[in-house]
Design a protein around this motif. Structure first.
Motif, PDB file in Angstrom:
ATOM      1  N   PHE A 104      38.961  44.645  53.412  1.00 51.39           N
ATOM      2  CA  PHE A 104      37.535  44.811  53.304  1.00 51.39           C
ATOM      3  C   PHE A 104      35.876  44.836  53.043  1.00 51.39           C
ATOM      4  N   TRP A 105      35.940  43.621  52.097  1.00 54.00           N
ATOM      5  CA  TRP A 105      35.270  43.006  50.658  1.00 54.00           C
ATOM      6  C   TRP A 105      34.518  42.071  51.653  1.00 54.00           C
ATOM      7  N   PRO A 106      32.895  42.061  51.509  1.00 56.72           N
ATOM      8  CA  PRO A 106      32.631  40.900  51.770  1.00 56.72           C
ATOM      9  C   PRO A 106      32.248  39.573  50.950  1.00 56.72           C
ATOM     10  N   ASP A 107      32.834  38.851  51.138  1.00 57.34           N
ATOM     11  CA  ASP A 107      33.162  37.834  49.985  1.00 57.34           C
ATOM     12  C   ASP A 107      33.700  38.484  48.569  1.00 57.34           C
ATOM     13  N   PRO A 108      34.603  38.400  48.430  1.00 58.97           N
ATOM     14  CA  PRO A 108      35.556  39.027  47.817  1.00 58.97           C
ATOM     15  C   PRO A 108      36.035  38.149  46.814  1.00 58.97           C
ATOM     16  N   VAL A 109      35.216  36.832  46.380  1.00 57.39           N
ATOM     17  CA  VAL A 109      35.977  36.316  45.407  1.00 57.39           C
ATOM     18  C   VAL A 109      34.901  36.544  44.550  1.00 57.39           C
ATOM     19  N   GLU A 110      33.494  36.426  45.191  1.00 53.23           N
ATOM     20  CA  GLU A 110      31.993  36.860  44.077  1.00 53.23           C
ATOM     21  C   GLU A 110      32.771  38.535  44.028  1.00 53.23           C
ATOM     22  N   ARG A 111      32.865  39.536  44.718  1.00 51.86           N
ATOM     23  CA  ARG A 111      33.374  40.978  43.766  1.00 51.86           C
ATOM     24  C   ARG A 111      33.933  40.963  43.329  1.00 51.86           C
ATOM     25  N   LEU A 112      34.822  39.914  43.056  1.00 55.15           N
ATOM     26  CA  LEU A 112      36.270  39.832  41.834  1.00 55.15           C
ATOM     27  C   LEU A 112      35.655  39.353  40.634  1.00 55.15           C
TER      28      LEU A 112
END
Length: 184
Positions: A104-112
């Motif tokens: 559900f995260w927008p742009d999960p790689v950037e969040r990680l």
């Protein structure tokens, strides 16, 4: 409802155990729902700090009731926030957990990548997936685990490994480490 479902409780307690939380650890759960894992973290990080963020105000209230004593003792801190707008946690974190929320995260790689910056060198992260789509099977879980591993690697995490909990459908927990080389 989520807290009462035995499979959800079992999945969350299992994921917490895989992170090997120590008494002085500072941990964060993203999307804590009813606060089952938060309570398990508080039982382990008895001299540390447990942080949680959830985008649902209802879940914040529910988890706050479940963890009221630890909140009063100032060992648990819950916030109504999203992964793309995290509050400050002060010092670096030792461990981070996200159960069934990365999708559900927008742009999960950037969040990680952002989460990696919050972790101390050698800090641990666990991303858990129990596919809930119709007809989900062991193969669905394997594919979900591979996607999580790929995202963690792209975000700069190392030493990824997958653990599986035999529920129906199976649960995958992808664990990784923040590199000790801060230039990574």
């Amino acid at each position: 409802m989520f807290a009462l479902r035995p499979s959800n409780r079992r999945r969350n307690i299992w994921a917490v155990s895989l992170l090997d939380v120590q008494p002085t650890d500072r941990v964060l759960e993203i999307g804590f729902g009813p606060g089952v894992a938060i309570a398990a973290f508080a039982d382990r990080a008895t001299r540390g700090q447990v942080f949680g963020v959830d985008h649902s105000q209802a879940m914040v209230r529910h988890a706050a009731r479940r963890n009221a004593a630890a909140i009063r003792a100032r060992r648990v801190h819950l916030a109504h926030a999203s992964v793309e707008r995290l509050p400050s946690f002060g010092d670096p974190l030792d461990a981070i957990l996200a159960v069934n929320s990365v999708g559900f995260w927008p742009d999960p790689v950037e969040r990680l990548r952002e989460l990696r910056r919050l972790l101390r060198p050698a800090g641990r992260i666990a991303l858990v997936s129990q596919p809930r789509c119709p007809g989900a099977t062991r193969d669905t879980t394997v594919r979900a685990a591979q996607e999580l591993q790929d995202m963690l690697t792209r975000a700069g995490f190392t030493h990824t490994r997958v653990a599986t909990l035999d529920l129906d459908p199976p649960v995958a927990c992808v664990l990784a480490t923040n590199p000790t080389d801060v230039t990574s």
